[in-house]
Design an enzyme around this catalytic site. Structure first.
Site, PDB file in Angstrom:
ATOM      1  N   CYS A 150       8.329  10.583   4.657  1.00  0.00           N
ATOM      2  CA  CYS A 150       6.877  10.518   4.846  1.00  0.00           C
ATOM      3  C   CYS A 150       6.564  10.182   6.307  1.00  0.00           C
ATOM      4  O   CYS A 150       6.351   9.016   6.658  1.00  0.00           O
ATOM      5  CB  CYS A 150       6.272   9.477   3.900  1.00  0.00           C
ATOM      6  N   THR A 188     -12.643   3.311 -14.797  1.00  0.00           N
ATOM      7  CA  THR A 188     -13.222   4.449 -15.515  1.00  0.00           C
ATOM      8  C   THR A 188     -14.716   4.533 -15.215  1.00  0.00           C
ATOM      9  O   THR A 188     -15.370   3.527 -14.957  1.00  0.00           O
ATOM     10  CB  THR A 188     -13.013   4.344 -17.042  1.00  0.00           C
ATOM     11  N   TYR A 189     -15.211   5.751 -15.221  1.00  0.00           N
ATOM     12  CA  TYR A 189     -16.652   5.989 -15.091  1.00  0.00           C
ATOM     13  C   TYR A 189     -17.159   6.620 -16.387  1.00  0.00           C
ATOM     14  O   TYR A 189     -18.262   7.139 -16.444  1.00  0.00           O
ATOM     15  CB  TYR A 189     -16.935   6.904 -13.901  1.00  0.00           C
ATOM     16  N   ASN A 190     -16.270   6.615 -17.423  1.00  0.00           N
ATOM     17  CA  ASN A 190     -16.585   7.214 -18.723  1.00  0.00           C
ATOM     18  C   ASN A 190     -17.032   8.670 -18.598  1.00  0.00           C
ATOM     19  O   ASN A 190     -17.962   9.121 -19.266  1.00  0.00           O
ATOM     20  CB  ASN A 190     -17.652   6.392 -19.465  1.00  0.00           C
ATOM     21  N   THR A 191     -16.370   9.367 -17.665  1.00  0.00           N
ATOM     22  CA  THR A 191     -16.672  10.799 -17.506  1.00  0.00           C
ATOM     23  C   THR A 191     -15.373  11.600 -17.529  1.00  0.00           C
ATOM     24  O   THR A 191     -14.303  11.073 -17.205  1.00  0.00           O
ATOM     25  CB  THR A 191     -17.386  11.084 -16.173  1.00  0.00           C
ATOM     26  N   THR A 243     -11.931   7.317 -21.846  1.00  0.00           N
ATOM     27  CA  THR A 243     -10.724   7.958 -21.294  1.00  0.00           C
ATOM     28  C   THR A 243      -9.473   7.071 -21.407  1.00  0.00           C
ATOM     29  O   THR A 243      -8.441   7.395 -20.847  1.00  0.00           O
ATOM     30  CB  THR A 243     -10.941   8.316 -19.805  1.00  0.00           C
ATOM     31  N   GLU A 268     -11.568  12.595  -9.577  1.00  0.00           N
ATOM     32  CA  GLU A 268     -10.774  12.319 -10.781  1.00  0.00           C
ATOM     33  C   GLU A 268      -9.286  12.537 -10.506  1.00  0.00           C
ATOM     34  O   GLU A 268      -8.432  11.799 -11.010  1.00  0.00           O
ATOM     35  CB  GLU A 268     -11.255  13.204 -11.934  1.00  0.00           C
TER      36      GLU A 268
END
Length: 545
Positions: free
Chosen positions: A187, A439-442, A451, A516
């Site tokens: 790297c 999480t954004y619950n999407t 999720t 995401e």
């Protein structure tokens, strides 16, 4: 290499990190005067020689590159504006100034979709200012992580503590260990950052010629670095004993814990770097050029990096092929939840499913190309360049099962780290929890989605590849939720990150947002770090008991 600065020049930039506008203005004024003195001292005619491609005065050259970085990346608007103006003034005097190469912080994610330094909310602004004050830069990794500011804050706090606060290891050792760990995965991005930091804190330039030039104490880490990076299940208490009972150059337990946390931090950060296609920093090699732009405004490096104007979300064929991907995944999650409620598999069946998934994970092919040979520039920082994750599975070797109920982070590792390196166990725990619970619950365009099942499948699949088993988890869920292209991406990024390609990044979860996918990369990074840590900490615990 990054432009390397001596101690005097480091002081020159320090005031720009102040939250006080007056202090920044004073620092800017001093920089402007110094730059103009240097500009007046050179002959503009030679500076514009087309053959050279950059000013002949390398000190001025370094300053101009640093000004370019500040004009694009400093979180303070007054500094960005003044540096932009100063570069323009210098160009007007007939001096060639640098320009950035590439299209933003990532090869995989269009620049317009990444948070712009000039357009952030107050919380992210504060995080950026803290990061800039601590390191004098806002790096591309932070810009990608800023999709998730809560996580970024936890990450930067932990990294700052490991590198800069009181601890068992001296500062230059910490950066050198970062170089060793990043080099294990070739790297160059992280190696370059830490070469510069290493020299800034007074590290010996000779050590950078190769590991054999570093002190014997650091050379001893070579074997642990190699095993931790590629096959951590092979670490035993005998390895630990060799460090602690060496006749010369022995390590204390606290020093060893600090080194282990740094090695695992940078192995996993190399995974994130390659998984997000992180570009060189503006002030590093490959991040800028003094050559004028071509007439087409299109740079060869952009073509080589796959930065054409096509965006994978606009790929019509792909859209037809992937239509309904998210809905299928959500339907499977719902079915699995219903099955969980209806029946529970026996312990024997659960164990069988784990062993099957572990064996299958060994057979997932990680890369499209053959093994790449690391460049001498990188490989000099470690030994045994051929040692990697893949070759053991080709030889039919077996990863033993590590039962989390016998040794877990929550019940064992956390308290051991906190005891030997106070506060770090707490910080790591917060960072692991943040990545796991974020999480954004999407899911893509769908809202109000739980999720947690998907996040757990990703985390447990990575631990499964390292042989770690959770008795209460049904590993049959993994095949339902993670498709083949996603598994190839996960395995490559976690085990051989230097082989991650843009095609791999684009081929999984094609309907999902880039934010995401970056979240997925945070999960992969933290799960990998915890897996490595568990093996090392278990060996240390066995040595101590």
């Amino acid at each position: 290499m990054m432009e390397v600065q001596d101690q005097d020049s480091v002081g020159r930039w320090d005031g720009l990190g102040s939250r006080d506008a007056g202090s920044r203005a004073d620092a800017l004024e001093n920089i402007c005067q110094e730059v103009m003195r240097k500009v007046e001292a050179i002959n503009p005619i030679t500076a514009l020689s087309p053959a050279s491609g950059s000013p002949p005065n390398s000190d001025l050259n370094d300053i101009l590159v640093h000004l370019l970085m500040l004009s694009k990346r400093c979180p303070f608007e007054d500094v960005r504006d003044r540096c932009t103006q100063l570069l323009q003034d210098i160009q007007d005097l007939g001096i060639r100034i640098p320009r950035p190469l590439g299209n933003g912080p990532s090869r995989f994610i269009p620049e317009k979709e990444i948070l712009q330094v000039s357009k952030v909310d107050s919380r992210t602004q504060s995080i950026f200012e803290d990061a800039f004050a601590a390191l004098g830069r806002l790096d591309n990794i932070s810009l990608l992580m800023s999709f998730h500011p809560q996580y970024l804050e936890s990450f930067l706090r932990t990294q700052h503590y490991l590198l800069q606060m009181d601890g068992p290891l001296p500062l230059h050792y910490r950066h050198y260990i970062g170089i060793m760990a990043a080099a294990r995965h070739q790297c160059s991005y992280l190696v370059n950052l830490h070469v510069n930091d290493f020299l800034q804190v007074g590290g010996d330039q000779k050590w950078l010629n190769g590991l054999n030039e570093a002190p014997k104490k650091l050379q001893q880490l070579g074997e642990l670095n190699k095993i931790l990076a590629h096959r951590p299940w092979l670490i035993t208490k005998e390895h630990i004993e060799r460090f602690l009972k060496a006749e010369e150059h022995s390590w204390s337990l606290a020093e060893l814990i600090h080194a282990v946390v740094l090695l695992t931090h940078y192995h996993s950060l190399a995974s994130f770097t390659f998984g997000c296609g992180i570009m060189p920093e503006i002030n590093c090699d490959g991040g800028h050029t003094f050559r004028p732009p071509s007439l087409s405004q299109y740079c060869v490096c952009d073509i080589a990096n796959g930065n054409s104007h096509a965006n994978h979300h606009d790929d019509l064929l792909g859209n037809q092929e992937m239509c309904g991907e998210v809905e299928v995944l959500m339907k499977r999650m719902k079915q699995l939840q219903e099955c969980r409620d209806d029946e529970e598999a026996s312990q024997e069946e659960m164990a069988t499913r784990f062993e099957r998934e572990k064996t299958e994970s060994m057979l997932v092919v990680t890369a499209e190309d053959e093994d790449s040979v690391p460049s001498r520039d990188i490989s000099r920082h470690f030994e045994d360049t051929s040692y990697g994750y893949q070759d053991f599975s080709r030889r039919g070797e077996h990863v033993p099962t590590f039962r989390a109920q016998d040794y877990s982070w929550e019940d064992h590792g956390f308290s051991l780290v906190n005891r030997l390196y106070p506060d770090v166990g707490q910080m790591l725990d917060e960072k692991f929890q943040m990545a796991y619970n974020l999480t954004y619950n999407t899911m893509a365009t769908h809202k109000d989605v739980d999720t947690s099942m998907l996040r757990r499948a990703i985390w447990n699949y990575i631990h499964c590849m390292f042989g770690i088993r959770y008795d209460d988890y049904d590993y049959g869920e993994i095949n339902q939720l993670l498709d083949r292209s996603f598994k190839i991406y996960i395995k490559t990024m976690v085990c051989s990150p230097e082989k991650t390609t843009k095609r791999m990044y684009e081929s999984f979860w094609r309907q999902f947002q880039h934010s995401e996918k970056v979240h997925v990369n945070l999960l992969l990074m933290e799960a990998r770090m915890q897996a490595e840590l568990l093996y090392a900490l278990r060996a240390i615990t066995r040595y101590m008991t």
